[in-house]
Design a protein around this motif. Structure first.
Motif, PDB file in Angstrom:
ATOM      1  N   TYR A   1     -43.290   8.284   3.736  1.00  0.00           N
ATOM      2  CA  TYR A   1     -41.824   7.807   3.894  1.00  0.00           C
ATOM      3  C   TYR A   1     -40.976   9.056   3.052  1.00  0.00           C
ATOM      4  CZ  TYR A   1     -37.610   5.094   3.604  1.00  0.00           C
ATOM      5  OH  TYR A   1     -36.451   4.544   3.320  1.00  0.00           O
TER       6      TYR A   1
ATOM      7  N   ALA B   1     -38.140  11.157   4.640  1.00  0.00           N
ATOM      8  CA  ALA B   1     -36.819  10.982   4.243  1.00  0.00           C
ATOM      9  C   ALA B   1     -36.190  12.432   3.695  1.00  0.00           C
ATOM     10  CB  ALA B   1     -36.627   9.975   3.161  1.00  0.00           C
TER      11      ALA B   1
ATOM     12  N   LEU C   1     -35.016   5.037   9.157  1.00  0.00           N
ATOM     13  CA  LEU C   1     -35.854   4.959   7.927  1.00  0.00           C
ATOM     14  C   LEU C   1     -35.540   3.946   6.727  1.00  0.00           C
ATOM     15  CD1 LEU C   1     -36.397   8.816   7.297  1.00  0.00           C
ATOM     16  CD2 LEU C   1     -38.122   7.159   7.651  1.00  0.00           C
ATOM     17  N   ASP C   2     -34.305   3.644   6.743  1.00  0.00           N
ATOM     18  CA  ASP C   2     -33.603   2.854   5.777  1.00  0.00           C
ATOM     19  C   ASP C   2     -34.002   1.646   6.186  1.00  0.00           C
ATOM     20  OD1 ASP C   2     -32.199   4.775   4.107  1.00  0.00           O
ATOM     21  OD2 ASP C   2     -30.228   4.484   5.442  1.00  0.00           O
ATOM     22  N   MET C   3     -34.118   1.225   7.456  1.00  0.00           N
ATOM     23  CA  MET C   3     -34.532  -0.105   7.886  1.00  0.00           C
ATOM     24  C   MET C   3     -36.038  -0.255   7.877  1.00  0.00           C
ATOM     25  SD  MET C   3     -31.743  -1.817   8.619  1.00  0.00           S
ATOM     26  CE  MET C   3     -31.112  -1.128   7.442  1.00  0.00           C
TER      27      MET C   3
ATOM     28  N   SER D   1     -38.183   0.856   5.236  1.00  0.00           N
ATOM     29  CA  SER D   1     -38.590   0.961   3.902  1.00  0.00           C
ATOM     30  C   SER D   1     -39.570  -0.233   3.434  1.00  0.00           C
ATOM     31  CB  SER D   1     -37.606   1.331   2.917  1.00  0.00           C
ATOM     32  OG  SER D   1     -36.920   0.224   2.443  1.00  0.00           O
ATOM     33  N   ALA D   2     -38.712  -1.307   3.679  1.00  0.00           N
ATOM     34  CA  ALA D   2     -39.368  -2.589   3.090  1.00  0.00           C
ATOM     35  C   ALA D   2     -40.624  -3.088   3.942  1.00  0.00           C
ATOM     36  CB  ALA D   2     -38.508  -3.839   3.432  1.00  0.00           C
ATOM     37  N   GLN D   3     -40.805  -2.441   5.210  1.00  0.00           N
ATOM     38  CA  GLN D   3     -41.742  -2.779   6.275  1.00  0.00           C
ATOM     39  C   GLN D   3     -42.964  -2.012   5.880  1.00  0.00           C
ATOM     40  OE1 GLN D   3     -40.553  -2.286  10.030  1.00  0.00           O
ATOM     41  NE2 GLN D   3     -38.737  -3.712   9.980  1.00  0.00           N
TER      42      GLN D   3
END
Lengths: 357, 362
Positions: free
Chosen positions: B115, B119, B251-253, B255-257
């Motif tokens: 990740y 990024a 990518l922002d969306m 991250s938690a996944q």
């Protein structure tokens, strides 16, 4: 801003962002963190970088973990990549004086001036890692093949919390046994092997007691101490024209605290930003005198274990000579102080509570 | 010299005020070259960007390959033996993962590493955008400056033309007057002196007419090329912004996944669910890789063509300036020849008339 934009994620925008970050920074300073916890200066450095980036208009929002109340991995990664790229970007950009001279000519110069100043401000400043491992050799006796190590893992955990785990262990080398930590030829530096490293990493979310038992089960390893320091969860209430901004999933951070928080919110009416930040420490070690939890929102494993598992648990504990001590300190604003005191009183614990001025 | 005398002295004494610095073939060439240098600098910047683009594209293609393979193997579709059969090969693509069995590494950790790499790549690509926007702005500032030069040249050309016309009228009047008086007389010699002065001024200012006219045209061509370059850069910057914004949002969306699935994978709970998470990241990388790939085509189609045009323009400018120089020389020579012809005619006339006075030498 109270709704989720994706899994466990809220997006904070506008004036609430500096208010939120300022409170977090102040809380970190006030918490008086020792080396049990993730490096306070580095976490604070990342938060300050986020604030600078927002001021420079580089990002439109800060993404926050809806459970832990801390900036999430996307936000911390931005800081990391900005630091990685700052030097190269500065080398390619024009000088500050050039942008200052032209800032009124076109919007692009004003924006680049802000960006240049941002990169200059963050360059060389401390910032928090997503993950960081270190292995320190504490003592080595080549004659007996015995080596004492300290493993240090700092991790932005999948729970959204910042965790630091320190494990002190003794390893007895043997020709037929795979070592968990390898010393270099001079016996001066050490590195954990991949499997051992992964085991610690995977179990970082669990408490010190769990880790102690898990590590101690590895052949050739004797664990002396497991220590966890956790930053978060954070609960906040930030005034906003469309209603206060609060974490969306506080119950998933800690159910007991989340429940108390929701009740507190029902009567909260302050116009000031309110915050409650937790700093948990959790030690499983041979030198802990009394097994005890002074954590009002998390019990010891021994008190929460099911009756059917108790006998097996007792047997496991008898094999390992250690005791557990859990504690938690809080940083609060004036509005949330009463809430924390009530939670501690209900649990019968005596905790350090630092009030933000 | 009747009515013409006052007018003549006015015309001869007139201070023709050209705006800007004085002009010569050399200075015009230098000025054009100076403007061309600005274009060359911008083109050089684009060439550097093109090179960086190649580096990033290679890296991103590599990252994407890893992610796709990883995703395919997790799906169990890439190998006959299914997931585990290909896992070891897959993990060898991931940073720091060479020849290590998957069970020895944390999936959460490896996904976080990937990740961060993704990024960084997206941000590197987005970094182009600022450089290009600054270049575009600088070129528009340059266009404003060139416009100023064009207007200045046009005004100076008009001033020169007006003056040349006045001189020509005066020259015709003097010629007519000369016909009415005795050749070789004092009056005639005075008129001839004035004619010489007018001729000198005509030579000077007719050259200015040509130079300012040429300058106006050259600057106009230069402006056209600068505008093309600015538009090329603007289009590229807009494309970059579009692509990288889309990629960074993904990518922002994700991250938690990424964290959640990594953790779940570590707990060996929902291995296949990881594919969804990886697909989001792969998509983000794909968007950015597509952008970098497109910019390669963009560079090939636009930058090379533009450089070629600018070089042709350079050659054209030099050729034209050379031609101007050649023409100016020819005109000068024609003028000198014409003056000689005139002088010869005058001498012949005087010889026929008994030679009251000797013709001027040279």
């Amino acid at each position: 801003m109270n709704e989720l934009v994706t899994l466990h994620t809220q997006a904070l925008r506008g004036a609430v962002v500096p208010a939120y970050l300022d409170k977090l920074i102040a809380a970190l300073r006030a918490a008086r963190l020792n080396n049990t916890y993730p490096d306070r200066r580095r976490v604070q450095g990342s938060l300050e970088t986020m604030k600078l980036a927002m001021e420079a208009g580089l990002y439109e929002q800060v993404y926050v973990d809806a459970r832990a109340g801390l900036p999430n991995m996307a936000s911390f990664t931005r800081v990391l990549t900005d630091h990685e790229l700052a030097g190269g970007s500065l080398a390619r950009m024009s000088e500050t004086a050039h942008y200052e001279q032209k800032r009124d000519e076109a919007e692009v110069y004003a924006r680049l001036l802000d960006k240049r100043r941002y990169f200059e401000a963050i360059q060389g400043q401390p910032h928090a890692p997503l993950d960081e491992h270190r292995v320190q050799l504490r003592r080595h006796d080549p004659a007996t093949g015995t080596a004492e190590f300290r493993l240090d893992l700092t991790k932005l955990d999948a729970t959204g919390l910042y965790v630091r785990i320190t494990i002190e262990l003794t390893q007895v080398a043997s020709a037929w046994r795979r070592k968990v930590i390898d010393l270099d030829a001079d016996g001066e530096s050490a590195a954990a092997n991949e499997a051992f490293h992964a085991t610690v990493y995977r179990n970082a979310s669990y408490d010190a007691e769990h880790l102690f038992i898990h590590m101690h089960d590895i052949e050739g390893v004797s664990v002396d101490r497991v220590q966890r320091g956790v930053i978060g969860p954070v609960l906040f209430r930030l005034p906003h024209e469309q209603g206060p901004v609060v974490p969306a999933e506080p119950d998933q951070g800690n159910p007991r605290l989340g429940h108390a928080w929701r009740r507190w919110l029902e009567s909260a009416s302050s116009d000031e930003p309110e915050l409650l930040m937790c700093f948990q420490s959790d030690i499983a070690a041979r030198d802990v005198r009394e097994e005890k939890s002074n954590d009002p929102i998390e019990d010891l494993l021994s008190s929460s274990i099911q009756a059917s598992e108790r006998a097996r648990y007792q047997h496991t504990r008898e094999r390992f000579p250690f005791k557990v001590f859990k504690d938690r300190k809080f940083v609060v604003t004036r509005g949330t102080e009463g809430l924390v005191r009530a939670v501690c009183q209900a649990a019968g614990t005596k905790n350090l509570i630092y009030r933000l001025r | 010299m009747s009515a013409g005398s006052k007018s003549l002295s006015d015309v001869l004494a007139r201070d023709v005020a050209y705006s800007g610095e004085g002009i010569s073939v050399r200075s015009l060439e230098d000025n054009i070259q100076e403007e061309r240098n600005v274009q060359d600098t911008k083109v050089s910047e684009l060439k550097v960007l093109r090179d960086r683009n190649v580096v990033i594209q290679t890296a991103m293609a590599d990252e994407l390959k890893k992610l796709r393979k990883f995703s395919d193997y997790i799906d169990g579709t890439a190998t006959k033996g299914g997931f585990w059969a290909g896992f070891k090969e897959v993990v060898s693509y991931i940073p720091g993962f060479k020849s290590i069995a998957i069970s020895k590494r944390s999936i959460e950790e490896l996904l976080k590493q990937q990740y961060q790499v993704s990024a960084k790549r997206v941000k590197e690509a987005a970094g182009y955008c600022d450089v290009l926007k600054q270049s575009e702005q600088e070129l528009y500032t340059e266009i404003n400056r060139i416009n100023g030069k064009i207007v200045e040249s046009a005004e100076n050309e008009k001033r020169a033309l007006d003056y040349v016309l006045d001189l020509r009228t005066m020259q015709e009047e003097l010629e007519a007057e000369l016909q009415t008086i005795e050749a070789g007389s004092v009056e005639a010699r005075k008129i001839e002196t004035d004619q010489d002065r007018i001729r000198a001024l005509l030579a000077e200012h007719s050259t200015n007419v040509q130079l300012y006219g040429a300058a106006e045209n050259r600057y106009a061509s230069l402006k056209e090329n600068t505008r093309k370059l600015a538009e090329t850069i603007r289009n590229l910057a807009q494309d970059i912004q579009q692509y990288t914004t889309a990629a960074s949002i993904k990518l922002d969306m994700a991250s938690a996944q990424i964290q959640a699935i990594g953790r779940a994978a570590d707990a060996s709970v929902v291995m296949l669910e990881m594919k969804k998470s990886l697909d989001v990241m792969t998509e983000s990388m794909n968007v950015t890789t597509q952008f970098v790939s497109d910019t390669q085509i963009f560079f090939r189609q636009n930058l090379d063509k533009l450089v070629e045009e600018l070089e042709t323009f350079d050659e054209g400018t030099s050729a034209l300036l050379d031609e101007n120089l050649k023409k100016s020389k020819e005109i000068e020579e024609a003028r000198i020849q014409s003056a000689i012809d005139k002088a010869m005619k005058s001498r012949e006339k005087q010889a026929e008339g008994g030679g009251a006075s000797a013709p001027a030498e040279g």
